[in-house]
Design an enzyme around this catalytic site. Structure first.
Site, short mmCIF file in Angstrom:
data_model
loop_
_atom_site.label_atom_id
_atom_site.label_comp_id
_atom_site.label_asym_id
_atom_site.label_seq_id
_atom_site.Cartn_x
_atom_site.Cartn_y
_atom_site.Cartn_z
N SER A 26 -9.56 -22.40 -0.05
CA SER A 26 -8.52 -21.49 -0.55
C SER A 26 -7.56 -22.21 -1.50
O SER A 26 -6.61 -21.62 -1.99
CB SER A 26 -7.73 -20.88 0.62
OG SER A 26 -7.23 -21.89 1.47
N ASN A 113 -3.42 -22.67 11.50
CA ASN A 113 -3.20 -21.24 11.77
C ASN A 113 -1.72 -20.89 11.82
O ASN A 113 -1.29 -19.88 11.24
CB ASN A 113 -3.90 -20.83 13.06
CG ASN A 113 -5.40 -21.06 13.00
OD1 ASN A 113 -5.92 -21.40 11.93
ND2 ASN A 113 -6.08 -20.90 14.12
N THR A 162 8.68 21.19 -15.14
CA THR A 162 7.84 21.27 -13.96
C THR A 162 6.45 21.62 -14.50
O THR A 162 6.34 22.35 -15.50
CB THR A 162 8.31 22.35 -12.97
OG1 THR A 162 8.27 23.62 -13.62
CG2 THR A 162 9.73 22.10 -12.47
N HIS A 163 5.44 21.08 -13.88
CA HIS A 163 4.05 21.31 -14.35
C HIS A 163 3.88 20.87 -15.82
O HIS A 163 3.03 21.42 -16.53
CB HIS A 163 3.64 22.78 -14.22
CG HIS A 163 4.03 23.41 -12.93
ND1 HIS A 163 3.21 23.45 -11.82
CD2 HIS A 163 5.19 24.03 -12.54
CE1 HIS A 163 3.83 24.07 -10.83
NE2 HIS A 163 5.04 24.43 -11.23
N SER A 284 -2.87 -0.82 -33.44
CA SER A 284 -4.30 -0.62 -33.23
C SER A 284 -5.05 -1.56 -34.15
O SER A 284 -4.63 -1.80 -35.28
CB SER A 284 -4.66 0.83 -33.54
OG SER A 284 -6.03 0.93 -33.89
N ASN A 292 1.62 2.00 -30.36
CA ASN A 292 1.25 2.45 -29.02
C ASN A 292 2.19 1.91 -27.95
O ASN A 292 2.75 0.83 -28.08
CB ASN A 292 -0.17 2.00 -28.68
CG ASN A 292 -1.20 2.60 -29.63
OD1 ASN A 292 -1.00 3.71 -30.14
ND2 ASN A 292 -2.27 1.87 -29.89
N GLU A 297 1.49 2.15 -20.61
CA GLU A 297 0.14 2.47 -20.14
C GLU A 297 -0.34 1.47 -19.10
O GLU A 297 -0.99 1.83 -18.12
CB GLU A 297 -0.84 2.49 -21.32
CG GLU A 297 -0.60 3.65 -22.26
CD GLU A 297 -1.55 3.58 -23.46
OE1 GLU A 297 -2.76 3.72 -23.26
OE2 GLU A 297 -1.06 3.36 -24.57
N TYR A 324 -6.45 -15.72 15.44
CA TYR A 324 -6.79 -16.09 14.07
C TYR A 324 -8.28 -15.90 13.80
O TYR A 324 -9.13 -16.23 14.64
CB TYR A 324 -6.41 -17.56 13.79
CG TYR A 324 -6.72 -17.96 12.35
CD1 TYR A 324 -5.81 -17.69 11.33
CD2 TYR A 324 -7.94 -18.53 12.01
CE1 TYR A 324 -6.10 -18.01 10.01
CE2 TYR A 324 -8.25 -18.85 10.69
CZ TYR A 324 -7.32 -18.58 9.69
OH TYR A 324 -7.61 -18.88 8.40
N GLN A 329 -7.43 -15.50 5.76
CA GLN A 329 -7.19 -16.24 4.51
C GLN A 329 -7.17 -15.29 3.31
O GLN A 329 -6.63 -15.61 2.26
CB GLN A 329 -8.28 -17.30 4.35
CG GLN A 329 -8.16 -18.15 3.13
CD GLN A 329 -9.18 -19.30 3.17
OE1 GLN A 329 -9.02 -20.25 3.93
NE2 GLN A 329 -10.21 -19.21 2.35
N LYS A 332 -3.78 -13.81 0.99
CA LYS A 332 -2.94 -14.37 -0.07
C LYS A 332 -3.21 -13.83 -1.47
O LYS A 332 -2.28 -13.50 -2.20
CB LYS A 332 -3.09 -15.91 -0.06
CG LYS A 332 -2.30 -16.54 1.09
CD LYS A 332 -2.58 -18.02 1.24
CE LYS A 332 -3.76 -18.31 2.13
NZ LYS A 332 -3.59 -17.92 3.54
N1 ARG Z 1 -6.67 -21.89 4.37
C1 ARG Z 1 -6.61 -21.28 5.66
C2 ARG Z 1 -5.82 -19.96 5.60
O1 ARG Z 1 -5.23 -19.71 4.59
C3 ARG Z 1 -6.02 -22.17 6.64
C4 ARG Z 1 -6.44 -21.86 8.04
C5 ARG Z 1 -7.75 -22.39 8.36
N2 ARG Z 1 -7.84 -22.40 9.76
C6 ARG Z 1 -9.01 -22.60 10.38
N3 ARG Z 1 -8.96 -22.57 11.66
N4 ARG Z 1 -10.10 -22.78 9.73
O2 ARG Z 1 -5.81 -19.16 6.51
#
Ligand code: ARG
Length: 464
Positions: A26, A113, A162-163, A284, A292, A297, A324, A329, A332
């Site tokens: 990640s 975790n 309206t509409h 354009s 534009n 948009e 967990y 993951q 994010k």
């Molecule tokens: N990169 C992981 C996350 O964002 C970290 C946690 C990984 N934990 C594990 N037990 N493999 O959640």
């Protein structure tokens, strides 16, 4: 561990496959949590020293290694290696390189975790106020434009719809302020989400707490959290706060999208109610005459992916048993993308609205169409004692006859015994909007009162 070993290498006879790292890492997206991860580690280390799990000297060594990692990150000089799965392992790997044996104690009593979700909550605590500040700037731009448009006798007015059909005249200020109230509710929602997410998960470990004498209350306070978790299973798997922020951002995006759609209409030749500043319009590649409203948009178009981020996260969460699971993951990227997109949209629309030129003559001409007075004519009859349904029918038939070419509405009104000369004044230009006099209505007096209430509300919304 710069020799390519992972943090969990002890249990494994062989190293990770390249595909495994490519798929599970990640780091490409969670590296933006580096500040929060380091802050989290600092508090954790102070906590370990406080209860005697590490010595004060070890604590200082790790803290200064963390400081060094912090400056490397800030200077963009931090060198990541292939085995860095995520920002947490990267920081720990580097701290261990710098601090030696003491560094190997950093992860005592902690899991990624609790660590990763602590960092993410800290990040949200920092970022949500930044988004609120952008919403406030947009509101301020709308209020400035509303004040220019005025709420006095010479105030700018346009048709209310309206509409997407012309309905009754409204002050331009009234229309602009309508959006301000919606953004105020957005701010309240973001603040509410911020209050609820202000809980430290640190000390929950992988899922069940620790046998070591950790003090989650200390690290919570040290990190500036208002509260500490009550249930370790809950807190390592809870992503409600991400979902709540994504919902609040989705609604911001929807509000921006709806406002954007109006600007697309207003800047068309058909409406001609506003002209964008050149700096906030696009051309354009083929049609030389085009100007534009691409910002408006895209505010509409990008709302799709913000709503998609919310939906995506909810789908990730729906099948997860406690506690967990690696699926988490996936919290994010949608969050980061929604924050980025909504932030950009807020700033771009703020600039576009602040610099656009309104076309009051075009607005007035559209709003002064005689048929816009139809409701006022019916209400004139009501005040003379005619039941509303009957009044509605009388005026409706005059509109129909006028559209059929039997005469102007004013002429037909004059000739209608129940209405007559007195009522023709209602069809005159600029009269209708001044007759919207009730609280919260679209005419000058209620809009001036509304402006005062909005400014009082802004004092609360704009609070840091
Ligand atoms: N990169 C992981 C996350 O964002 C970290 C946690 C990984 N934990 C594990 N037990 N493999 O959640």
């Amino acid at each position: 561990m710069s020799d390519g070993k992972t943090l969990w290498h002890g249990r494994f006879a062989s190293g990770p496959a390249e595909e495994l790292m490519a798929y599970t890492a990640s780091l490409p997206f969670d590296r933006r949590l580096w500040r929060e991860d380091i802050a989290c580690s600092k508090s954790h280390v102070r906590g370990l020293a406080r209860v005697g799990i590490i010595s004060n000297a070890e604590c200082d060594t790790i803290l200064s290694a963390l400081e060094q990692v912090e400056s490397e990150m800030a200077a963009d000089a931090f060198v990541f290696v292939d085995s860095d799965e995520d920002i947490h392992t990267a920081v720990e790997r580097r701290v261990t390189e710098i601090a030696g044996p003491a560094g190997a104690k950093l992860h005592t009593g902690r899991s990624r975790n609790d660590q990763s979700v602590t960092g993410l909550r800290l990040w949200c605590k920092r970022v949500v106020p930044e988004i609120i500040a952008r919403v406030v700037s947009l509101q301020e731009a709308l209020i400035t434009r509303a004040k220019e448009a005025g709420a006095g006798d010479d105030a700018v007015y346009l048709p209310g719809y309206t509409h997407v059909q012309r309905a009754q005249p409204v002050l331009l200020a009234h229309h602009l302020l309508a959006h301000c109230w919606a953004f105020g509710r957005d701010i309240e929602r973001l603040r509410d989400a911020s209050r609820r997410l202000d809980v430290s998960p640190l000390g929950a470990g992988a899922l069940a707490g620790s046998s070591l004498p950790l003090d989650p209350e200390f690290t919570a306070a040290d990190l500036g959290f208002q509260r500490v978790f009550d249930n370790s299973l809950d807190v390592v798997s809870d992503r409600d706060f991400v979902a709540e922020i994504l919902f609040a951002l989705s609604l911001v995006a929807v509000h921006l999208s709806r406002m954007g759609e109006e600007w697309v209409l207003w800047t068309s030749d058909e409406f001609g109610f506003a002209v964008l500043d050149d700096a906030y319009a696009t051309g354009s590649s083929m049609l030389p005459q085009k100007k534009n409203a691409d910002i408006a948009e895209l505010a509409r178009g990008k709302t799709g992916r913000v709503v998609g981020s919310l939906t995506g996260l909810l789908v990730v969460l729906k099948g997860l048993p406690l506690s967990y699971n690696r699926d988490l993951q996936e919290d994010k990227e949608p969050l980061f993308d929604a924050v980025d997109q909504v932030s950009l949209a807020l700033s771009a629309l703020t600039g576009m609205i602040a610099t656009a030129r309104f076309a009051p003559d075009r607005m007035r001409a559209a709003a002064d169409a005689p048929t816009m007075a139809a409701t006022d004519l019916a209400e004139f009859l009501v005040q003379k004692g005619t039941p509303f349904r009957e009044a509605h029918a009388i005026v409706g038939s005059l509109v129909r006859r006028s559209l059929a070419g039997e005469g102007s509405l004013a002429e037909l009104v004059r000739a209608e015994p129940a209405l007559g000369e007195e009522a023709t004044a209602l069809v005159a230009p600029g009269v209708g909007v001044r007759r919207r006099t009730t609280r919260g209505g679209a005419g000058p007096q209620p809009v001036a009162e509304q402006m005062a209430r909005l400014e009082a509300a802004m004092k609360v919304w704009a609070q840091k």
